[in-house]
Design a protein around this motif. Sequence first.
Motif, short mmCIF file in Angstrom:
data_model
loop_
_atom_site.label_atom_id
_atom_site.label_comp_id
_atom_site.label_asym_id
_atom_site.label_seq_id
_atom_site.Cartn_x
_atom_site.Cartn_y
_atom_site.Cartn_z
N VAL A 14 -33.52 -10.04 45.28
CA VAL A 14 -34.74 -10.50 44.63
C VAL A 14 -35.85 -9.57 45.12
O VAL A 14 -35.93 -9.28 46.32
CB VAL A 14 -35.07 -11.97 44.98
N ARG A 15 -36.68 -9.11 44.21
CA ARG A 15 -37.77 -8.19 44.56
C ARG A 15 -39.10 -8.70 44.03
O ARG A 15 -39.14 -9.49 43.08
CB ARG A 15 -37.48 -6.80 43.98
N LEU A 16 -40.17 -8.23 44.63
CA LEU A 16 -41.52 -8.57 44.18
C LEU A 16 -42.50 -7.59 44.75
O LEU A 16 -42.15 -6.77 45.61
CB LEU A 16 -41.88 -10.01 44.59
N LEU A 72 -44.16 -3.53 48.41
CA LEU A 72 -42.95 -3.93 47.70
C LEU A 72 -42.03 -4.67 48.68
O LEU A 72 -41.87 -4.24 49.82
CB LEU A 72 -42.22 -2.71 47.14
N TYR A 73 -41.47 -5.77 48.20
CA TYR A 73 -40.62 -6.63 49.03
C TYR A 73 -39.27 -6.82 48.36
O TYR A 73 -39.16 -6.87 47.14
CB TYR A 73 -41.27 -8.00 49.22
N GLU A 74 -38.25 -7.00 49.22
CA GLU A 74 -36.89 -7.25 48.74
C GLU A 74 -36.23 -8.28 49.63
O GLU A 74 -36.38 -8.25 50.86
CB GLU A 74 -36.09 -5.95 48.77
N CYS A 75 -35.47 -9.17 48.99
CA CYS A 75 -34.65 -10.15 49.68
C CYS A 75 -33.21 -9.90 49.28
O CYS A 75 -32.81 -10.23 48.16
CB CYS A 75 -35.08 -11.57 49.32
N GLY A 108 -46.96 -13.31 54.32
CA GLY A 108 -46.36 -14.20 55.33
C GLY A 108 -45.33 -15.13 54.71
O GLY A 108 -44.25 -15.36 55.28
N LEU A 109 -45.64 -15.66 53.53
CA LEU A 109 -44.70 -16.53 52.83
C LEU A 109 -43.42 -15.77 52.51
O LEU A 109 -42.31 -16.25 52.82
CB LEU A 109 -45.33 -17.04 51.53
N TYR A 110 -43.54 -14.60 51.91
CA TYR A 110 -42.36 -13.86 51.50
C TYR A 110 -41.49 -13.49 52.70
O TYR A 110 -40.27 -13.64 52.67
CB TYR A 110 -42.75 -12.62 50.70
N GLU A 111 -42.12 -13.05 53.77
CA GLU A 111 -41.36 -12.70 54.97
C GLU A 111 -40.67 -13.92 55.56
O GLU A 111 -39.53 -13.83 56.02
CB GLU A 111 -42.28 -12.01 55.98
N SER A 112 -41.31 -15.08 55.52
CA SER A 112 -40.69 -16.30 56.05
C SER A 112 -39.52 -16.77 55.19
O SER A 112 -38.69 -17.54 55.64
CB SER A 112 -41.73 -17.41 56.19
N CYS A 113 -39.47 -16.29 53.94
CA CYS A 113 -38.38 -16.65 53.03
C CYS A 113 -37.25 -15.62 53.03
O CYS A 113 -36.32 -15.73 52.23
CB CYS A 113 -38.91 -16.83 51.60
N SER A 153 -37.93 -20.29 47.57
CA SER A 153 -36.56 -20.55 48.01
C SER A 153 -35.66 -20.97 46.86
O SER A 153 -34.51 -20.53 46.76
CB SER A 153 -36.54 -21.62 49.11
N ALA A 154 -36.18 -21.80 45.98
CA ALA A 154 -35.40 -22.22 44.81
C ALA A 154 -35.11 -21.04 43.89
O ALA A 154 -34.02 -20.95 43.31
CB ALA A 154 -36.14 -23.32 44.05
N SER A 155 -36.06 -20.12 43.77
CA SER A 155 -35.82 -18.95 42.91
C SER A 155 -34.77 -18.04 43.54
O SER A 155 -33.93 -17.47 42.83
CB SER A 155 -37.12 -18.20 42.62
N ILE A 156 -34.78 -17.91 44.85
CA ILE A 156 -33.75 -17.13 45.54
C ILE A 156 -32.38 -17.76 45.30
O ILE A 156 -31.40 -17.07 45.00
CB ILE A 156 -34.07 -17.01 47.04
#
Length: 187
Positions: A141-143, A182-185, A154-159, A127-130
Amino acid sequence: MLTVRKARNDEAEQVVALYTRMIDEMRGADFDVLWEHDVHPSPAFLRASVAAGETYVGVLDADDPDAARAEGASRLACALIMNSEADEGYERGAWQVDAAPDEVAVLHVVGTLSAFHGRGFARQLVSASIDAARAAGKKAVRLDTFTTNARGRGLYESCGFVCVGEYPRFYLHIDPTLATALYECPL
């Protein structure tokens, strides 16, 4: 209590020690992300990331009763690297946000010492990095993570991250049988 901040230049060796310990603790566990000593994340990569101001750490306050379980006097409990360097293969992502590489923050080697799992430290760190990416004017933000990393996913989706695709044979140098998500926020 945990404070998330950028690692200081004088903490580079503590960051290397933290990842060394995480690799040892993850090996064979249900959250093993297959990091390898001296390979990924390499000490040179970690030191360079600290020097570049790209390393975020979660530091336990001195009065935290669990501070002794952290990495010695440093009290580091978790860490990640955030920069704009996407791994080869990111161009395959079905990204929701149209953004140039310098408009995107990419998270790497997100990890927490196993002694602190379940306390929300990784969530605070991500969350702080976002928040930092948003403050820097980034569009997303991607990872990436292995599809087998249920805890991380689960963590990434909850964020607020959304999976934009799963890709087989993404990291051939690690294990060609593992698929990568691959994930994106969007920010």
